[in-house]
Design an enzyme around this catalytic site. Structure first.
Site, mmCIF file in Angstrom:
data_model
loop_
_atom_site.group_PDB
_atom_site.id
_atom_site.type_symbol
_atom_site.label_atom_id
_atom_site.label_comp_id
_atom_site.label_asym_id
_atom_site.label_seq_id
_atom_site.Cartn_x
_atom_site.Cartn_y
_atom_site.Cartn_z
ATOM 1 C CB SER A 143 57.689 49.679 90.044
ATOM 2 O OG SER A 143 58.934 49.415 89.411
ATOM 3 C CE1 TYR A 156 57.832 54.580 88.522
ATOM 4 C CE2 TYR A 156 59.441 52.882 89.073
ATOM 5 C CZ TYR A 156 58.228 53.254 88.515
ATOM 6 O OH TYR A 156 57.418 52.305 87.952
ATOM 7 C CE LYS A 160 54.939 53.662 90.444
ATOM 8 N NZ LYS A 160 53.545 53.430 90.075
#
Length: 173
Positions: A143, A156, A160
Protein backbone atom coordinates in the site's frame (compact mmCIF):
# COMPACT_ATOMS: atom_id res chain seq x y z
CA UNK A 1 -2.51 -9.76 -25.39
CA UNK A 2 -0.41 -12.85 -24.77
CA UNK A 3 1.72 -12.58 -21.66
CA UNK A 4 2.92 -16.18 -21.89
CA UNK A 5 0.88 -17.31 -18.89
CA UNK A 6 -1.12 -20.07 -20.57
CA UNK A 7 -0.90 -23.20 -18.44
CA UNK A 8 0.89 -21.45 -15.56
CA UNK A 9 -0.52 -21.90 -12.06
CA UNK A 10 -1.23 -18.84 -9.92
CA UNK A 11 -2.02 -18.76 -6.21
CA UNK A 12 -4.02 -15.70 -5.15
CA UNK A 13 -4.85 -14.97 -1.52
CA UNK A 14 -7.89 -12.84 -0.88
CA UNK A 15 -8.97 -14.07 -4.29
CA UNK A 16 -12.77 -14.00 -3.98
CA UNK A 17 -13.40 -10.23 -3.90
CA UNK A 18 -11.95 -6.85 -4.84
CA UNK A 19 -8.37 -6.58 -6.02
CA UNK A 20 -7.71 -10.32 -5.62
CA UNK A 21 -10.70 -11.25 -7.77
CA UNK A 22 -9.68 -8.71 -10.43
CA UNK A 23 -6.18 -10.20 -10.48
CA UNK A 24 -7.68 -13.69 -10.81
CA UNK A 25 -9.81 -12.57 -13.76
CA UNK A 26 -6.81 -11.00 -15.49
CA UNK A 27 -4.61 -14.06 -15.05
CA UNK A 28 -7.40 -16.41 -16.15
CA UNK A 29 -7.98 -14.28 -19.26
CA UNK A 30 -4.32 -14.99 -20.09
CA UNK A 31 -4.85 -18.74 -19.66
CA UNK A 32 -3.40 -19.19 -16.17
CA UNK A 33 -4.86 -21.84 -13.89
CA UNK A 34 -5.86 -20.56 -10.46
CA UNK A 35 -5.73 -21.55 -6.84
CA UNK A 36 -7.94 -19.02 -5.09
CA UNK A 37 -7.81 -18.60 -1.34
CA UNK A 38 -10.14 -16.77 1.02
CA UNK A 39 -11.98 -17.36 4.27
CA UNK A 40 -15.53 -17.39 2.87
CA UNK A 41 -16.25 -20.81 1.32
CA UNK A 42 -19.48 -19.98 -0.52
CA UNK A 43 -18.27 -16.90 -2.40
CA UNK A 44 -14.88 -18.53 -3.04
CA UNK A 45 -16.50 -21.61 -4.60
CA UNK A 46 -18.86 -19.46 -6.67
CA UNK A 47 -16.06 -17.31 -8.08
CA UNK A 48 -13.78 -20.28 -8.82
CA UNK A 49 -16.54 -22.01 -10.80
CA UNK A 50 -17.51 -18.80 -12.61
CA UNK A 51 -13.93 -18.00 -13.63
CA UNK A 52 -13.21 -21.59 -14.74
CA UNK A 53 -16.31 -21.62 -16.94
CA UNK A 54 -15.77 -18.13 -18.34
CA UNK A 55 -12.09 -18.55 -19.25
CA UNK A 56 -11.74 -22.31 -19.72
CA UNK A 57 -9.04 -22.67 -17.07
CA UNK A 58 -8.74 -24.71 -13.91
CA UNK A 59 -9.74 -22.68 -10.85
CA UNK A 60 -9.91 -24.29 -7.46
CA UNK A 61 -11.00 -22.83 -4.14
CA UNK A 62 -9.01 -23.29 -0.95
CA UNK A 63 -10.87 -21.97 2.06
CA UNK A 64 -8.20 -20.78 4.47
CA UNK A 65 -7.24 -18.08 6.91
CA UNK A 66 -3.76 -17.05 5.78
CA UNK A 67 -3.11 -15.42 9.15
CA UNK A 68 -2.66 -18.95 10.51
CA UNK A 69 -0.04 -21.61 9.94
CA UNK A 70 -2.81 -24.09 9.06
CA UNK A 71 -4.25 -21.73 6.48
CA UNK A 72 -0.98 -21.22 4.66
CA UNK A 73 -0.16 -24.93 4.83
CA UNK A 74 -3.48 -25.72 3.11
CA UNK A 75 -2.61 -23.41 0.22
CA UNK A 76 0.93 -24.76 -0.11
CA UNK A 77 -0.42 -28.33 -0.13
CA UNK A 78 -3.04 -27.48 -2.77
CA UNK A 79 -0.35 -26.03 -5.02
CA UNK A 80 1.91 -29.04 -4.48
CA UNK A 81 -0.94 -31.39 -5.39
CA UNK A 82 -1.15 -29.63 -8.76
CA UNK A 83 2.58 -29.86 -9.44
CA UNK A 84 3.48 -26.52 -7.86
CA UNK A 85 2.82 -22.86 -8.53
CA UNK A 86 4.42 -20.40 -10.93
CA UNK A 87 2.89 -17.24 -9.50
CA UNK A 88 2.09 -16.25 -5.91
CA UNK A 89 0.01 -13.14 -5.28
CA UNK A 90 -0.11 -12.28 -1.57
CA UNK A 91 -3.17 -10.06 -1.61
CA UNK A 92 -5.14 -10.92 1.53
CA UNK A 93 -5.36 -8.02 3.93
CA UNK A 94 -7.58 -5.42 5.49
CA UNK A 95 -7.48 -1.87 6.71
CA UNK A 96 -7.66 -0.78 10.31
CA UNK A 97 -8.79 2.17 12.36
CA UNK A 98 -7.14 2.92 15.68
CA UNK A 99 -4.48 4.95 17.38
CA UNK A 100 -1.13 3.70 18.58
CA UNK A 101 -2.14 4.40 22.17
CA UNK A 102 -5.52 2.65 21.97
CA UNK A 103 -4.76 -0.46 19.90
CA UNK A 104 -4.19 -3.59 22.00
CA UNK A 105 -1.28 -5.97 21.42
CA UNK A 106 -3.67 -8.59 20.04
CA UNK A 107 -4.66 -6.29 17.17
CA UNK A 108 -1.04 -5.55 16.33
CA UNK A 109 -0.29 -9.29 16.29
CA UNK A 110 -3.34 -10.15 14.18
CA UNK A 111 -2.37 -7.64 11.49
CA UNK A 112 1.26 -8.74 11.54
CA UNK A 113 0.13 -12.35 11.06
CA UNK A 114 -2.19 -11.37 8.19
CA UNK A 115 0.00 -8.92 6.31
CA UNK A 116 3.51 -10.19 7.02
CA UNK A 117 3.65 -13.75 8.34
CA UNK A 118 1.22 -15.01 5.69
CA UNK A 119 3.59 -13.73 3.01
CA UNK A 120 6.62 -15.20 4.78
CA UNK A 121 5.03 -18.63 5.22
CA UNK A 122 3.66 -18.78 1.69
CA UNK A 123 6.98 -17.70 0.16
CA UNK A 124 8.83 -20.38 2.13
CA UNK A 125 6.37 -23.01 0.90
CA UNK A 126 5.76 -21.88 -2.68
CA UNK A 127 9.24 -20.64 -3.75
CA UNK A 128 10.73 -24.18 -3.68
CA UNK A 129 7.86 -25.32 -5.92
CA UNK A 130 8.67 -22.49 -8.32
CA UNK A 131 12.35 -23.43 -8.39
CA UNK A 132 11.47 -27.02 -9.30
CA UNK A 133 9.28 -25.68 -12.13
CA UNK A 134 12.07 -23.47 -13.49
CA UNK A 135 11.18 -20.15 -11.86
CA UNK A 136 8.28 -17.98 -10.94
CA UNK A 137 7.16 -14.70 -9.46
CA UNK A 138 5.97 -13.62 -6.02
CA UNK A 139 4.01 -10.38 -5.76
CA UNK A 140 2.90 -8.73 -2.52
CA UNK A 141 0.03 -6.28 -2.48
CA UNK A 142 1.29 -3.59 -0.12
CA UNK A 143 0.00 0.00 0.00
CA UNK A 144 1.05 3.60 -0.43
CA UNK A 145 0.47 3.69 3.35
CA UNK A 146 3.75 1.80 3.72
CA UNK A 147 5.62 4.96 2.70
CA UNK A 148 3.03 7.69 3.27
CA UNK A 149 1.10 6.67 6.40
CA UNK A 150 -2.44 7.66 7.23
CA UNK A 151 -2.84 8.97 10.77
CA UNK A 152 -5.82 6.80 11.63
CA UNK A 153 -4.40 3.35 10.80
CA UNK A 154 -0.93 2.97 12.28
CA UNK A 155 -1.08 -0.82 12.45
CA UNK A 156 -1.92 -1.07 8.75
CA UNK A 157 0.86 1.41 7.90
CA UNK A 158 3.47 -0.47 9.92
CA UNK A 159 2.57 -3.95 8.70
CA UNK A 160 2.43 -2.88 5.07
CA UNK A 161 5.87 -1.26 5.47
CA UNK A 162 7.13 -4.53 6.93
CA UNK A 163 5.64 -6.38 3.95
CA UNK A 164 7.49 -4.08 1.55
CA UNK A 165 10.78 -4.69 3.36
CA UNK A 166 10.11 -8.44 3.33
CA UNK A 167 9.64 -8.17 -0.45
CA UNK A 168 12.99 -6.47 -0.83
CA UNK A 169 14.85 -8.94 1.37
CA UNK A 170 13.17 -11.93 -0.31
CA UNK A 171 14.21 -10.63 -3.72
CA UNK A 172 17.86 -10.60 -2.72
CA UNK A 173 17.63 -14.15 -1.42
Amino acid sequence: MDLGLKGKTAVITGGSVGIGLAIAEGLAAEGANLILSARGRERLDTEAVRIAEKYGVSAIAVESDVATVEGTEAIIAAAAERGGADILINNAGTGSNETVMEAPDEKWQAYFDLHVMAAVRLARGIAPQMKRRGGGVILHNASICAVQPLWYEPIYNVTKAALMMFSKTLSTE
